[in-house]
Design a protein around this motif. Sequence first.
Motif, PDB file in Angstrom:
ATOM      1  N   GLY A 142       1.821  -2.237   7.032  1.00 48.77           N
ATOM      2  CA  GLY A 142       2.157  -1.128   6.138  1.00 48.77           C
ATOM      3  C   GLY A 142       2.040  -1.459   4.672  1.00 48.77           C
ATOM      4  N   GLN A 154      -0.051   0.280  -0.656  1.00 49.66           N
ATOM      5  CA  GLN A 154       0.957   1.195  -0.117  1.00 49.66           C
ATOM      6  C   GLN A 154       1.408   2.192  -1.179  1.00 49.66           C
ATOM      7  OE1 GLN A 154       4.617  -0.715   0.981  1.00 49.66           O
ATOM      8  NE2 GLN A 154       5.474   1.113   1.919  1.00 49.66           N
ATOM      9  N   GLU A 204       1.111   6.246  -0.884  1.00 58.24           N
ATOM     10  CA  GLU A 204       2.269   7.138  -0.956  1.00 58.24           C
ATOM     11  C   GLU A 204       2.088   8.188  -2.048  1.00 58.24           C
ATOM     12  OE1 GLU A 204       5.471   4.359  -1.350  1.00 58.24           O
ATOM     13  OE2 GLU A 204       5.619   4.078   0.825  1.00 58.24           O
ATOM     14  N   ASP A 258       4.197   2.694   9.176  1.00 57.87           N
ATOM     15  CA  ASP A 258       5.590   2.587   8.771  1.00 57.87           C
ATOM     16  C   ASP A 258       6.183   1.362   9.457  1.00 57.87           C
ATOM     17  OD1 ASP A 258       8.146   2.974   7.898  1.00 57.87           O
ATOM     18  OD2 ASP A 258       8.520   4.788   9.070  1.00 57.87           O
ATOM     19  N   SER A 263       9.133   0.156   9.480  1.00 56.76           N
ATOM     20  CA  SER A 263      10.472   0.330  10.043  1.00 56.76           C
ATOM     21  C   SER A 263      10.422   1.045  11.393  1.00 56.76           C
ATOM     22  CB  SER A 263      11.354   1.111   9.067  1.00 56.76           C
ATOM     23  OG  SER A 263      10.832   2.416   8.888  1.00 56.76           O
ATOM     24  N   ALA A 264       9.291   1.675  11.709  1.00 50.64           N
ATOM     25  CA  ALA A 264       9.168   2.391  12.978  1.00 50.64           C
ATOM     26  C   ALA A 264       8.912   1.443  14.135  1.00 50.64           C
ATOM     27  CB  ALA A 264       8.039   3.415  12.894  1.00 50.64           C
TER      28      ALA A 264
END
Length: 187
Positions: free
Chosen positions: A135, A151, A155, A170, A172-173
């Motif tokens: 990511g 990144q 974004e 992502d 954190s996913a």
Amino acid sequence: MVDSLRDLLLKSGIVKQLKDEKRQQQPASRPNAPSGHGKPSHKPKQRPARSQEEIDLAKAYAVRAQTEAAERKRAEQAAAEQARLKRERKAKVQKLLDGNALNKADADQVRHFEYGGKIRRLYVDAGQLAELNTGKLGIVQNGGRYVLVTQSIAEQVRDIDPHLLALLVDPSAGGIGEDGVPDDLMW
């Protein structure tokens, strides 16, 4: 010898008789004859009086035509506004991507990703592949090409037009395997 129908009618006198009857029905003075003023005198044609129903129908058609014209004008204005906004977003993204593309001509590894309902690919090197899968890098679609960006740039593009962001993992996913490849690409 066979006579034509015209000849037969003339011989019988019926045709002459019809011509005489038409002459008698016409008024004695010619309507288009010049009057003393040098202008042909002609009477305006009188239209038959229109019924209230016909007047209401004509008004309804006029109102309908005006409404349809107004709707077409509003639709054209809305389409023009949408096109203007799309051009502005595209220009912002292009300005953002200028000088920030990380694509390499000598990249040797392929990173597959889904975009627009199809599987797409982008060539990256080993370091970029690892960063893309964690990511730290993202892929943006611009002008039919896929651009590798950081990144933060990805974004910013997502904030301008989310449809142009092709891939941004992502972290954190979860879903990233031990080898650094997302689980959804394990085929």
